[in-house]
Design a protein around this motif. Structure first.
Motif, short mmCIF file in Angstrom:
data_model
loop_
_atom_site.label_atom_id
_atom_site.label_comp_id
_atom_site.label_asym_id
_atom_site.label_seq_id
_atom_site.Cartn_x
_atom_site.Cartn_y
_atom_site.Cartn_z
N ASP A 203 0.80 -1.23 0.00
CA ASP A 203 0.00 0.00 0.00
C ASP A 203 0.83 1.28 0.00
O ASP A 203 0.31 2.36 0.24
N ASN A 204 2.15 1.17 -0.25
CA ASN A 204 2.93 2.40 -0.40
C ASN A 204 4.00 2.19 -1.47
O ASN A 204 4.36 1.05 -1.80
N LEU A 205 4.50 3.28 -1.98
CA LEU A 205 5.41 3.24 -3.12
C LEU A 205 6.70 2.49 -2.82
O LEU A 205 7.12 1.62 -3.60
N ARG A 206 7.31 2.79 -1.71
CA ARG A 206 8.63 2.20 -1.40
C ARG A 206 8.54 0.67 -1.27
O ARG A 206 9.31 -0.06 -1.88
N ASN A 207 7.60 0.19 -0.47
CA ASN A 207 7.45 -1.26 -0.28
C ASN A 207 7.06 -1.95 -1.58
O ASN A 207 7.48 -3.08 -1.85
N THR A 208 6.24 -1.28 -2.39
CA THR A 208 5.83 -1.85 -3.67
C THR A 208 7.05 -2.08 -4.56
O THR A 208 7.21 -3.17 -5.13
N LEU A 209 7.91 -1.09 -4.68
CA LEU A 209 9.07 -1.22 -5.56
C LEU A 209 10.07 -2.26 -5.05
O LEU A 209 10.66 -3.01 -5.83
N ILE A 210 10.27 -2.30 -3.74
CA ILE A 210 11.20 -3.29 -3.18
C ILE A 210 10.67 -4.70 -3.39
O ILE A 210 11.40 -5.60 -3.86
N ASN A 211 9.42 -4.93 -3.05
CA ASN A 211 8.87 -6.28 -3.16
C ASN A 211 8.73 -6.73 -4.61
O ASN A 211 8.98 -7.89 -4.94
N TYR A 212 8.32 -5.81 -5.47
CA TYR A 212 8.22 -6.12 -6.89
C TYR A 212 9.58 -6.55 -7.45
O TYR A 212 9.69 -7.58 -8.14
N SER A 213 10.62 -5.81 -7.10
CA SER A 213 11.96 -6.10 -7.62
C SER A 213 12.53 -7.39 -7.06
O SER A 213 13.08 -8.22 -7.80
N SER A 214 12.42 -7.56 -5.75
CA SER A 214 13.00 -8.75 -5.12
C SER A 214 12.28 -10.02 -5.57
O SER A 214 12.89 -11.09 -5.64
N THR A 215 10.99 -9.89 -5.87
CA THR A 215 10.23 -11.05 -6.33
C THR A 215 10.64 -11.48 -7.73
O THR A 215 10.66 -12.68 -8.05
N LEU A 216 11.01 -10.51 -8.58
CA LEU A 216 11.25 -10.80 -9.99
C LEU A 216 12.72 -10.93 -10.38
O LEU A 216 13.04 -11.46 -11.44
N GLU A 217 13.64 -10.45 -9.54
CA GLU A 217 15.05 -10.35 -9.99
C GLU A 217 15.65 -11.71 -10.35
O GLU A 217 16.42 -11.81 -11.32
N GLN A 218 15.34 -12.75 -9.59
CA GLN A 218 15.88 -14.07 -9.92
C GLN A 218 15.15 -14.68 -11.11
O GLN A 218 15.77 -15.27 -12.00
N HIS A 219 13.85 -14.50 -11.14
CA HIS A 219 13.03 -15.09 -12.20
C HIS A 219 13.38 -14.51 -13.56
O HIS A 219 13.40 -15.23 -14.58
N LEU A 220 13.68 -13.20 -13.62
CA LEU A 220 13.93 -12.54 -14.90
C LEU A 220 15.37 -12.06 -15.06
O LEU A 220 15.68 -11.26 -15.95
N ASP A 221 16.26 -12.51 -14.21
CA ASP A 221 17.71 -12.37 -14.41
C ASP A 221 18.22 -10.94 -14.55
O ASP A 221 18.97 -10.64 -15.46
N PHE A 222 17.81 -10.05 -13.63
CA PHE A 222 18.45 -8.72 -13.62
C PHE A 222 19.13 -8.52 -12.27
O PHE A 222 18.75 -9.10 -11.25
N ASP A 223 20.19 -7.70 -12.28
CA ASP A 223 20.98 -7.47 -11.07
C ASP A 223 20.50 -6.26 -10.28
O ASP A 223 20.68 -6.20 -9.06
N GLU A 224 19.98 -5.29 -10.97
CA GLU A 224 19.42 -4.12 -10.30
C GLU A 224 18.37 -3.47 -11.21
O GLU A 224 18.27 -3.80 -12.39
N ALA A 225 17.60 -2.58 -10.61
CA ALA A 225 16.56 -1.89 -11.38
C ALA A 225 16.50 -0.44 -10.92
O ALA A 225 16.80 -0.13 -9.76
N VAL A 226 16.13 0.44 -11.84
CA VAL A 226 15.93 1.86 -11.51
C VAL A 226 14.55 2.26 -12.02
O VAL A 226 14.22 2.03 -13.17
N TYR A 227 13.77 2.86 -11.11
CA TYR A 227 12.43 3.33 -11.47
C TYR A 227 12.44 4.85 -11.44
O TYR A 227 12.95 5.46 -10.50
N VAL A 228 11.90 5.44 -12.48
CA VAL A 228 11.95 6.88 -12.66
C VAL A 228 10.53 7.43 -12.74
O VAL A 228 9.68 6.87 -13.45
#
Length: 298
Positions: free
Chosen positions: A31-56
């Motif tokens: 329900d907030n921006l920060r937690n959404t971006l962290i959880n979205y990234s950590s959930t997908l990083e292994q599945h879709l093979d990226f090392d980091e992400a930047v949201y603008v």
């Protein structure tokens, strides 16, 4: 055998897409921006093979509720995800030359870059170094839209060639589309909270009252504070009854207001009223608005 091989590849892609959608939906359950971006990234990083992400996120008018009186209008907000951490920064538009953001703004569609083979010198807009110098081998950048207006981007980076893959691009586009909608909802939810806070401040200020005027039915709807002020049994105030509390010498102003109603023109007029044997100066300001049906009303 070729047909079987193609079917097998297609089934694998469909299976990966289904998993991407499932993981993304779970990752966006915040329900907030920060937690959404962290959880979205950590959930997908292994599945879709990226090392980091930047949201603008750009400062665009479509998300604005009130005018922001500050010096942030020429900056973008960035959220850099690395190893379960999120780093927030503001960056000036002046620092976007030769960056992937500049490319996204000009091209307005997703970008895949193989930095091993690319002759382009693409700068990391956070560190101001070239991606090649940072050992980034591949990246995918996805634009984010709200009502066809570019409001931001999701950029995925890898130190391997893992992102030089059309299947990965397809999955990241799907995940980013879901993220796009979630972020829009978060921004509008925040705007609703802001509007409620503004309305609360206004309604608690006795010197100011916002009312809706139903001209055809001959009444206005007032907020609770004005209901108390006028000692009304309901929030409906008959226009003829309201004329009765206006100081007699000032009642001609109602004829001017009626004319403004007929012409559907805004107005700004002053007159005096008497309530509980006390006289008050009223400044009445009204603006017509357009309904969803395209009709002008007050």
């Amino acid at each position: 055998e070729k047909r079987i091989e193609i079917e097998d590849q297609l089934n694998k892609l469909i299976s990966k897409i289904e998993k991407t959608i499932s993981l993304t939906i779970n990752g966006l359950n915040n329900d907030n921006l920060r937690n959404t971006l962290i959880n979205y990234s950590s959930t997908l990083e292994q599945h879709l093979d990226f090392d980091e992400a930047v949201y603008v996120i750009f400062p665009i008018d479509s998300f604005a509720v009130v005018l922001e009186v500050n010096d942030d209008y020429d900056k973008i907000n960035t959220y850099n995800y690395k190893k379960n951490r999120l780093y927030e920064r503001q960056i000036s538009f002046n620092n976007l030359k030769s960056t992937i953001i500049e490319m996204l703004i000009s091209q307005n569609h997703e970008i895949m870059l193989d930095l091993n083979e690319s002759i382009l010198e693409v700068k990391d807009f956070i560190t101001d170094n070239n991606y090649k110098d940072l050992d980034v081998k591949s990246l995918i950048a996805i634009p984010l839209f709200n009502n066809n207006e570019l409001y931001g981007a999701a950029i995925y980076l890898s130190k391997t060639n893992s992102l030089n893959n059309n299947d990965v691009m397809t999955n990241l586009k799907i995940a980013s589309k879901l993220l796009e909608g979630k972020l829009i909802n978060l921004f509008y939810e925040e705007n609703i909270k802001t509007l409620k806070a503004i309305n609360s401040v206004i309604s608690n200020n006795l010197s100011t009252g916002i009312f809706y005027c139903n001209i055809d039915a001959g009444y206005m709807i007032v907020p609770h504070k004005l209901q108390e002020f006028f000692q009304l049994k309901s929030r409906k105030l008959n226009l003829l009854d309201y004329e009765g509390v206006i100081v007699e010498e000032d009642r001609q102003v109602r004829e001017i207001i009626k004319k403004k109603y007929e012409l559907i023109e805004d107005y700004n007029l002053e007159y005096r009223i008497i309530v509980s044997d006390k006289q008050y100066l009223v400044k009445e300001v009204a603006y017509p608005y357009i309904t969803r049906d395209g009709v002008l009303k007050f």
